[in-house]
Design a protein around this motif. Structure first.
Motif, PDB file in Angstrom:
ATOM      1  N   ASN A 121     -18.980  32.093  13.835  1.00 18.35           N
ATOM      2  CA  ASN A 121     -20.130  31.967  14.740  1.00 18.35           C
ATOM      3  C   ASN A 121     -20.697  30.555  14.842  1.00 18.35           C
ATOM      4  O   ASN A 121     -21.379  30.245  15.818  1.00 18.35           O
ATOM      5  N   VAL A 122     -20.426  29.716  13.868  1.00 21.93           N
ATOM      6  CA  VAL A 122     -21.142  28.457  13.794  1.00 21.93           C
ATOM      7  C   VAL A 122     -20.569  27.375  14.692  1.00 21.93           C
ATOM      8  O   VAL A 122     -21.273  26.459  15.094  1.00 21.93           O
ATOM      9  N   LYS A 123     -19.284  27.439  15.051  1.00 18.16           N
ATOM     10  CA  LYS A 123     -18.676  26.353  15.803  1.00 18.16           C
ATOM     11  C   LYS A 123     -17.815  26.864  16.961  1.00 18.16           C
ATOM     12  O   LYS A 123     -16.611  27.061  16.826  1.00 18.16           O
ATOM     13  N   PRO A 124     -18.408  27.071  18.128  1.00 14.66           N
ATOM     14  CA  PRO A 124     -17.608  27.417  19.302  1.00 14.66           C
ATOM     15  C   PRO A 124     -16.826  26.186  19.767  1.00 14.66           C
ATOM     16  O   PRO A 124     -17.122  25.065  19.345  1.00 14.66           O
ATOM     17  N   PRO A 125     -15.836  26.367  20.636  1.00 16.11           N
ATOM     18  CA  PRO A 125     -15.058  25.223  21.118  1.00 16.11           C
ATOM     19  C   PRO A 125     -15.904  24.275  21.973  1.00 16.11           C
ATOM     20  O   PRO A 125     -16.979  24.632  22.466  1.00 16.11           O
ATOM     21  N   SER A 126     -15.391  23.060  22.148  1.00 17.84           N
ATOM     22  CA  SER A 126     -15.995  22.089  23.051  1.00 17.84           C
ATOM     23  C   SER A 126     -14.926  21.620  24.027  1.00 17.84           C
ATOM     24  O   SER A 126     -13.728  21.835  23.807  1.00 17.84           O
ATOM     25  N   TYR A 127     -15.357  20.959  25.107  1.00 17.44           N
ATOM     26  CA  TYR A 127     -14.431  20.540  26.157  1.00 17.44           C
ATOM     27  C   TYR A 127     -14.722  19.095  26.555  1.00 17.44           C
ATOM     28  O   TYR A 127     -15.847  18.761  26.936  1.00 17.44           O
ATOM     29  N   HIS A 128     -13.682  18.261  26.468  1.00 18.91           N
ATOM     30  CA  HIS A 128     -13.832  16.835  26.764  1.00 18.91           C
ATOM     31  C   HIS A 128     -12.623  16.328  27.528  1.00 18.91           C
ATOM     32  O   HIS A 128     -11.500  16.823  27.344  1.00 18.91           O
ATOM     33  N   ARG A 129     -12.847  15.342  28.377  1.00 15.92           N
ATOM     34  CA  ARG A 129     -11.747  14.696  29.074  1.00 15.92           C
ATOM     35  C   ARG A 129     -10.789  14.059  28.070  1.00 15.92           C
ATOM     36  O   ARG A 129     -11.216  13.465  27.076  1.00 15.92           O
ATOM     37  N   LEU A 130      -9.491  14.172  28.341  1.00 23.46           N
ATOM     38  CA  LEU A 130      -8.491  13.549  27.485  1.00 23.46           C
ATOM     39  C   LEU A 130      -8.542  12.037  27.580  1.00 23.46           C
ATOM     40  O   LEU A 130      -8.378  11.336  26.579  1.00 23.46           O
ATOM     41  N   VAL A 131      -8.793  11.522  28.775  1.00 23.94           N
ATOM     42  CA  VAL A 131      -8.829  10.068  29.001  1.00 23.94           C
ATOM     43  C   VAL A 131     -10.228   9.687  29.431  1.00 23.94           C
ATOM     44  O   VAL A 131     -10.790  10.271  30.370  1.00 23.94           O
ATOM     45  N   GLN A 132     -10.800   8.710  28.736  1.00 24.34           N
ATOM     46  CA  GLN A 132     -12.170   8.302  29.004  1.00 24.34           C
ATOM     47  C   GLN A 132     -12.279   6.780  28.961  1.00 24.34           C
ATOM     48  O   GLN A 132     -11.317   6.081  28.631  1.00 24.34           O
ATOM     49  N   GLN A 133     -13.442   6.297  29.261  1.00 18.83           N
ATOM     50  CA  GLN A 133     -13.698   4.862  29.164  1.00 18.83           C
ATOM     51  C   GLN A 133     -14.449   4.596  27.868  1.00 18.83           C
ATOM     52  O   GLN A 133     -15.502   5.166  27.615  1.00 18.83           O
ATOM     53  N   GLY A 134     -13.884   3.737  27.031  1.00 15.51           N
ATOM     54  CA  GLY A 134     -14.529   3.390  25.778  1.00 15.51           C
ATOM     55  C   GLY A 134     -15.631   2.378  25.972  1.00 15.51           C
ATOM     56  O   GLY A 134     -15.823   1.842  27.067  1.00 15.51           O
ATOM     57  N   SER A 135     -16.364   2.094  24.902  1.00 16.05           N
ATOM     58  CA  SER A 135     -17.482   1.162  24.988  1.00 16.05           C
ATOM     59  C   SER A 135     -17.031  -0.255  25.304  1.00 16.05           C
ATOM     60  O   SER A 135     -17.813  -1.068  25.786  1.00 16.05           O
ATOM     61  N   SER A 136     -15.760  -0.558  25.043  1.00 13.57           N
ATOM     62  CA  SER A 136     -15.233  -1.886  25.372  1.00 13.57           C
ATOM     63  C   SER A 136     -14.967  -2.022  26.859  1.00 13.57           C
ATOM     64  O   SER A 136     -14.679  -3.118  27.342  1.00 13.57           O
ATOM     65  N   GLY A 137     -15.056  -0.910  27.601  1.00 14.21           N
ATOM     66  CA  GLY A 137     -14.820  -0.941  29.034  1.00 14.21           C
ATOM     67  C   GLY A 137     -13.416  -0.545  29.429  1.00 14.21           C
ATOM     68  O   GLY A 137     -13.133  -0.341  30.616  1.00 14.21           O
ATOM     69  N   HIS A 138     -12.523  -0.415  28.448  1.00 10.78           N
ATOM     70  CA  HIS A 138     -11.146  -0.038  28.727  1.00 10.78           C
ATOM     71  C   HIS A 138     -10.971   1.475  28.594  1.00 10.78           C
ATOM     72  O   HIS A 138     -11.684   2.130  27.849  1.00 10.78           O
ATOM     73  N   GLU A 139      -9.976   2.004  29.320  1.00  9.20           N
ATOM     74  CA  GLU A 139      -9.672   3.419  29.174  1.00  9.20           C
ATOM     75  C   GLU A 139      -9.058   3.674  27.797  1.00  9.20           C
ATOM     76  O   GLU A 139      -8.421   2.805  27.201  1.00  9.20           O
ATOM     77  N   THR A 140      -9.253   4.894  27.308  1.00  8.20           N
ATOM     78  CA  THR A 140      -8.798   5.249  25.973  1.00  8.20           C
ATOM     79  C   THR A 140      -8.568   6.753  25.893  1.00  8.20           C
ATOM     80  O   THR A 140      -9.185   7.524  26.645  1.00  8.20           O
ATOM     81  N   PHE A 141      -7.693   7.177  24.999  1.00  9.60           N
ATOM     82  CA  PHE A 141      -7.539   8.596  24.717  1.00  9.60           C
ATOM     83  C   PHE A 141      -8.713   9.078  23.866  1.00  9.60           C
ATOM     84  O   PHE A 141      -9.203   8.355  22.992  1.00  9.60           O
TER      85      PHE A 141
END
Length: 313
Positions: free
Chosen positions: A197-217
Motif C-alpha cells: 500500500n505504501v508505494k504505488p507506481p510512478s510515471y516519468h518520461r524516459l528522455v528529459q532535459q537535465g539541469s545542464s540543458g542537455h537531454e538525458t535518460f
C-alpha cells in the motif's frame, strides 16, 4: 581535463565533464553563504556528481546544507530514521538500531540488494527527487562499499539520431518493489500489506532535459514497463529497459567512487546520472552512510499523469 579553480573552489574532474572532486568549502560555516551555494550548484549542473572529502559534517549540518538546495524528502517507513535520529536522513547502512550488523537473509538485507542495481533515487515517486547527498559516518575499509556512477547525458547523446524520436515519446512506469523483486525474487515474491500500500507506481518520461540543458535518460532498475504516447504498454518493455541500462553503463560512461574515510560526502543529480552501491557481504565491516534527498522543483518534477497508462500489475 585538468584541475581548475572556480570562485576559490578547487575542482578536479573525474571522467571528462562527469564527476568531480571539489575542495575548498569551509563546512564549519553551514549554512553556507548564498554566493557559495550558487557556485556549488553551477559546478553540480556541469558535473552531475560531486565528491567532497573530510567534511566533518554531522547530521545537523548535513541536513542544513541539503535544505539550502531545496525541500527535503521525508524518510519513509523503511528508511531507518529511528537509528539516525532525523526524518530527513535515510539510513543507508548495514547497521541495525541496536548497533549490530545487518544479518544475511533478513528483510532489510534483501531490501538493500536492490541498491546494487543501477538506479536513480526515488524515481518510483510521482514527485521525483532532484539531488541525493550521501555522507559517510563510518566506512568498512579499502575496496568495500564503493559507489559507481553512470553518465546518462552522454549515453543519450551517443544514441543514433534515427532512434531518438521513438525514445523521446516513451513513458516509464517506475515501481520500488519491481527492483526489489529483481534483486531478491524469492524474498519479494509476496509483499507485506504495508509494502503493497505504501508505494504505488510512478510515471516519468524516459528522455528529459537535465539541469545542464542537455537531454538525458531518466532511467532506473525500478523501471517496470514502457508505454508509447497512446498509453499502450510495449511488449518488450523489460528487454528495452535493460538494453538501455546496459548502454548507459558502458565503461566509457562510468566511474567508481571510493568511500575513503568518514566525512566523505557524495552529491549527485538523479536527473542526470544513475548509480549503484556495492552489495553487502557478510565480511563487510560497519558501513554507516546517511542520505538526504532534495525534492525536484523543475518542470518535469511531477512526471506524467498515469491516466493514459495501464499499470503493468
Amino acid at each position: 581535463m585538468a584541475s581548475h579553480t572556480i570562485n576559490g573552489l578547487s575542482v578536479k574532474p573525474i571522467l571528462g565533464d562527469f564527476g568531480a572532486e571539489v575542495s575548498g568549502v569551509d563546512w564549519t560555516q553551514v549554512p553556507l553563504p548564498e554566493d557559495l551555494i550558487r557556485t556549488l550548484i553551477r559546478i553540480q549542473d556541469k558535473y552531475a556528481v560531486l565528491i567532497f572529502r573530510d567534511t566533518g559534517l554531522d547530521n545537523e549540518r548535513h541536513v542544513a546544507f541539503s535544505a539550502q538546495l531545496g525541500r527535503l524528502e521525508v524518510n519513509p517507513a523503511w528508511g531507518g530514521s529511528e537509528r539516525v535520529g532525523t526524518p530527513y536522513l535515510f539510513d543507508v547502512s548495514n547497521i541495525e538500531s541496536d548497533g549490530s550488523l545487518v544479518k544475511k537473509d533478513t528483510r532489510r538485507w534483501h531490501h538493500a540488494l536492490g541498491n546494487a542495481l543501477w538506479h536513480t533515487d526515488s524515481s518510483f515517486n510521482q514527485h521525483r527527487s532532484k539531488y541525493s547527498l550521501l555522507l559517510a559516518h563510518a566506512v568498512p575499509g579499502t575496496g568495500q562499499g564503493n559507489t559507481e556512477f553512470a553518465d546518462t547525458r552522454r549515453a543519450w547523446k551517443d544514441i543514433p539520431a534515427v532512434e531518438k524520436p521513438k525514445l523521446r515519446g516513451l513513458v516509464v512506469e517506475h515501481e520500488l518493489w519491481h527492483s526489489r523483486k529483481l534483486a531478491s525474487p524469492e524474498e519479494y515474491e509476496e509483499l507485506t500489506s504495508e509494502e503493497r500500500n505504501v508505494k504505488p507506481p510512478s510515471y516519468h518520461r524516459l528522455v528529459q532535459q537535465g539541469s545542464s540543458g542537455h537531454e538525458t535518460f531518466f532511467l532506473a532498475a525500478h523501471a517496470k514497463a514502457l508505454f508509447d504516447d497512446d498509453g499502450k504498454r510495449l511488449a518488450d518493455s523489460q528487454k528495452m529497459v535493460w538494453d538501455l541500462i546496459a548502454h548507459c553503463t558502458q565503461t566509457k560512461y562510468t566511474f567508481t567512487a571510493e568511500w575513503i574515510s568518514a566525512g566523505t560526502l557524495m552529491w549527485w543529480d538523479n536527473r542526470q546520472s544513475m548509480h549503484r552501491a556495492s552489495p553487502y557481504t557478510e565480511k563487510m565491516g560497519a558501513r554507516d552512510l546517511r542520505r538526504s534527498t532534495v525534492i525536484d522543483d523543475g518542470p518535469f518534477a511531477f512526471g506524467m499523469p498515469p491516466k493514459n497508462c495501464k499499470s503493468s500489475n
